[in-house]
Design a protein around this motif. Sequence first.
Motif, PDB file in Angstrom:
ATOM      1  N   GLY A 402       0.791  -1.226   0.000  1.00 45.34           N
ATOM      2  CA  GLY A 402       0.000   0.000   0.000  1.00 45.34           C
ATOM      3  C   GLY A 402       0.825   1.280   0.000  1.00 45.34           C
ATOM      4  O   GLY A 402       0.273   2.377  -0.096  1.00 45.34           O
ATOM      5  N   GLU A 403       2.154   1.161   0.117  1.00 41.54           N
ATOM      6  CA  GLU A 403       3.004   2.361   0.145  1.00 41.54           C
ATOM      7  C   GLU A 403       3.597   2.604  -1.243  1.00 41.54           C
ATOM      8  O   GLU A 403       4.120   1.673  -1.870  1.00 41.54           O
ATOM      9  N   PHE A 405       6.301   3.981  -4.050  1.00 40.49           N
ATOM     10  CA  PHE A 405       7.723   4.284  -4.215  1.00 40.49           C
ATOM     11  C   PHE A 405       7.977   4.621  -5.676  1.00 40.49           C
ATOM     12  O   PHE A 405       7.198   4.211  -6.545  1.00 40.49           O
ATOM     13  N   LEU A 444      12.744  -3.648   2.364  1.00 36.89           N
ATOM     14  CA  LEU A 444      12.634  -2.302   2.935  1.00 36.89           C
ATOM     15  C   LEU A 444      12.198  -2.328   4.399  1.00 36.89           C
ATOM     16  O   LEU A 444      11.974  -1.290   5.010  1.00 36.89           O
ATOM     17  N   MET A 446       9.387  -3.755   5.625  1.00 40.69           N
ATOM     18  CA  MET A 446       7.938  -3.621   5.827  1.00 40.69           C
ATOM     19  C   MET A 446       7.371  -4.936   6.353  1.00 40.69           C
ATOM     20  O   MET A 446       8.061  -5.952   6.347  1.00 40.69           O
ATOM     21  N   ARG A 510       1.341  13.678  -1.229  1.00 38.25           N
ATOM     22  CA  ARG A 510       2.020  12.580  -0.536  1.00 38.25           C
ATOM     23  C   ARG A 510       3.516  12.637  -0.806  1.00 38.25           C
ATOM     24  O   ARG A 510       3.949  12.832  -1.940  1.00 38.25           O
ATOM     25  N   PRO A 511       4.323  12.406   0.231  1.00 33.55           N
ATOM     26  CA  PRO A 511       5.757  12.278  -0.033  1.00 33.55           C
ATOM     27  C   PRO A 511       6.060  10.856  -0.500  1.00 33.55           C
ATOM     28  O   PRO A 511       5.564   9.902   0.095  1.00 33.55           O
ATOM     29  N   PHE A 513       9.206   8.220  -1.786  1.00 30.05           N
ATOM     30  CA  PHE A 513      10.659   8.037  -1.873  1.00 30.05           C
ATOM     31  C   PHE A 513      11.073   7.482  -3.236  1.00 30.05           C
ATOM     32  O   PHE A 513      10.375   6.646  -3.819  1.00 30.05           O
TER      33      PHE A 513
ATOM     34  N   LYS B  30      -3.325   8.662   7.991  1.00 30.77           N
ATOM     35  CA  LYS B  30      -2.248   7.667   7.981  1.00 30.77           C
ATOM     36  C   LYS B  30      -0.908   8.383   7.774  1.00 30.77           C
ATOM     37  O   LYS B  30      -0.838   9.339   7.000  1.00 30.77           O
ATOM     38  N   PHE B  33       4.895   5.384   5.299  1.00 36.13           N
ATOM     39  CA  PHE B  33       6.041   4.597   5.760  1.00 36.13           C
ATOM     40  C   PHE B  33       7.364   5.231   5.323  1.00 36.13           C
ATOM     41  O   PHE B  33       7.473   5.818   4.246  1.00 36.13           O
ATOM     42  N   PRO B  35      11.366   3.943   4.829  1.00 33.16           N
ATOM     43  CA  PRO B  35      12.222   2.759   4.906  1.00 33.16           C
ATOM     44  C   PRO B  35      13.171   2.858   6.102  1.00 33.16           C
ATOM     45  O   PRO B  35      13.723   3.923   6.369  1.00 33.16           O
ATOM     46  N   GLY B  36      13.321   1.756   6.792  1.00 34.52           N
ATOM     47  CA  GLY B  36      14.253   1.735   7.926  1.00 34.52           C
ATOM     48  C   GLY B  36      13.682   2.374   9.176  1.00 34.52           C
ATOM     49  O   GLY B  36      14.408   2.593  10.148  1.00 34.52           O
ATOM     50  N   ILE B  44       6.654   9.612   7.534  1.00 34.48           N
ATOM     51  CA  ILE B  44       6.942  10.895   6.873  1.00 34.48           C
ATOM     52  C   ILE B  44       5.640  11.539   6.405  1.00 34.48           C
ATOM     53  O   ILE B  44       4.691  10.832   6.052  1.00 34.48           O
ATOM     54  N   ILE B  45       5.593  12.850   6.442  1.00 38.53           N
ATOM     55  CA  ILE B  45       4.446  13.571   5.867  1.00 38.53           C
ATOM     56  C   ILE B  45       5.003  14.707   5.013  1.00 38.53           C
ATOM     57  O   ILE B  45       6.215  14.963   5.033  1.00 38.53           O
ATOM     58  N   SER B  46       4.130  15.358   4.253  1.00 41.56           N
ATOM     59  CA  SER B  46       4.603  16.573   3.576  1.00 41.56           C
ATOM     60  C   SER B  46       3.928  17.766   4.236  1.00 41.56           C
ATOM     61  O   SER B  46       2.752  17.707   4.603  1.00 41.56           O
ATOM     62  N   PRO B  51       9.013  17.412   2.505  1.00 39.03           N
ATOM     63  CA  PRO B  51       8.900  16.200   3.323  1.00 39.03           C
ATOM     64  C   PRO B  51       9.383  16.446   4.755  1.00 39.03           C
ATOM     65  O   PRO B  51      10.369  17.160   4.953  1.00 39.03           O
TER      66      PRO B  51
END
Lengths: 529, 148
Positions: A402-403, A405, A444, A446, A510-511, A513, B30, B33, B35-36, B44-46, B51
């Motif tokens: 659901g995330e 990338f 990652l 998750m 949304r941010p 990566f 929500k 996520f 990573p790590g 994280i949000i904006s 970010p």
Amino acid sequence: MDTSKYKALYLQETNEHLLGIEKGLLAIEKDPAEASVLDSLFRHYHSIKGMSASMGYEPVMKLSHAQEDLLSLLRSKKLTLTTEITSALLYCLDALKNLVKRVEEDLPLEVDISPFVKRLKSAVEGRPVEARESAAPAELKLSNVMKVEGKVFDDLLATVGDLFMALSSFKSLTHISRSIEFKDSVYLLGKSINSIHHSILSARMLPIEDLTEGLPRVIRDISKQSGKKVELKVEGAGISLDRAILESLGAPMVHIIRNAVDHGIEPLTERMQAGKSPEGNITVRASAKKDKVIIEVADDGKGIDCDKVREKAIKSGVPAERVRAMTDREALMLVCLPGLSTAEAVTDTSGRGVGMDVVKEMTEGLGGALVIESAPGKGTKIIMEVPRTTSIIKTLLVRVEGEPFLIPISKIERVAEVRHEDISDGVLKHNGADLPVIPLGRLLGMEEETESPVYTVIIVESGRDENAGRLIGLRVDDFGDEMEAYIKPLVPPMSKLWGVSGIAVVGDGRPVFLLDLPQIVSKAAHGAY
Amino acid sequence: MDGDRLVIELKGLNLGLGTKAVAGIVETEKIPFMPGQSGFIAGIISFRNEPVTVIDIPKAFGAAAGAEGGPHKVVVVKEKNRHLGLDAGSSAVSFLWEEEIKGLSPAQGGGKYIKEFIDVNGRSIGMIDSAALFEEAVRILSTEGSGV
């Protein structure tokens, strides 16, 4: 030497000097006693003369030289300023302006400047002249070339990045909209944003030559200190890179060169004994590969002793069993560990183990990769692979648990829908070869993903070092749109985050990566998931 | 003490922040996520198109959120030109005005991320040390999230 690429800079600077001369001449006409104005006028003429000589614009050089001579007489008080002298200088200034305009318009410069020189001479000798006073210009004109601070382009690029993100929202809406007008408008908007983006990018591009032209001096200074003779060869210097990337390569490049001279190239007697040429050779070679530039710095010195690197790494605390299991290629990369140097002597400039870690960090921070090749007795090659442009890249949106990338499109070989049973022990048969398939979510960190009858596998180039050239599959839940994403650098506290190399804020806020594929593949190759 | 304070009301623990350091409050269902992410890192949000790393405030202070359910309230603080999101969960967020705390003498710290305590009408409020939280976030994301 091809000077045409400096023409814009020449015109910009010369026009500034011409403007300064005009102001100065008008000022000393009012107050001839103002010595600082004379000094400034002298500098303006001198600069024009020097730049024109370098560019090969002889009439401009000669005419400014004649005026500089006259100024010199005034500065040394061998001559007193008269109205006739000021008029003659203004008259010749107009001639200079016309000549510079001819340069700008690419017109031939075969112009007879002797009447102007004659006029100056007459003014110096106090002889009356028949020449008319300079006519006032009919209109005021601005230069076609503008001096713009680099930051303006950085800001413009950031704004275009935001526009791209807004565009991606509009594009998503076109999928659910029935309005033809809306779809057409989004298409036109996209076209315009792309056009602005390309214009800004091209304005930011600089040839690698801008970086390498400082290297002969660096080599001269270091080789003087070390008493070695070194020849530098540069190939592919015309290839252009984004200014920010080129600037970031400055320090790594100097460090690599210093290492090569100090520790790579052998002293004269050693080279002679090894049957090598007396002077060491360093070659900087740039080549373009898709959207990347590969810059190699190769020397023909003694190379890096892999066993010594291993030994030093173990001494500095790297587990011995891990070091011994490494291939020579992997072991060479240990020189990038902070504080590790195999140099026996520490010089003023290198050998302190400070540097290659920074070179690696800098290259990877740009979204690039660093590779070291070395052969004992033959030399060392440092290869930096960096993107040509920064910030806005073509990406594919994928989803895992659901995330979302982003994956750089340039790294994707293909996207495949694969049945669960076709992946056996993490391997998929692809074009007759075994393709390792890695569950991206698990890699990652998750939650364990749910099993599915069909998976989406993103087949990517498997990175660098020992994995270079191989393919690897990343198992994801699904994939979405291809998008031009404006990638922001990772800033503290997440600047050293593993597995990602940047972040974009997409259209809905949304941010997301951007995955660092070389890091991910390297971890996957070592089974660390 | 001068300046207004924002108060996050966790279960059994009130935490305060100078409002001058608060860049904004974001409500989200929500938190995406990262990573790590581990320890008290929430994701994280904006915020204003930038970010921002988010940390889980109840987890960082070993307390439960003041309320269950509802969207996450993320208080974005500015720490030396860098932003950090403090996820208060569904806890209530209130304000203490300068007039209410004028003349109060703070008592020295009492926790890794608390600079000092103030007592307002018998209600103890720990003032968050956002610089310490930021440094810990850097540490977590450089080591535990390093993937090595």
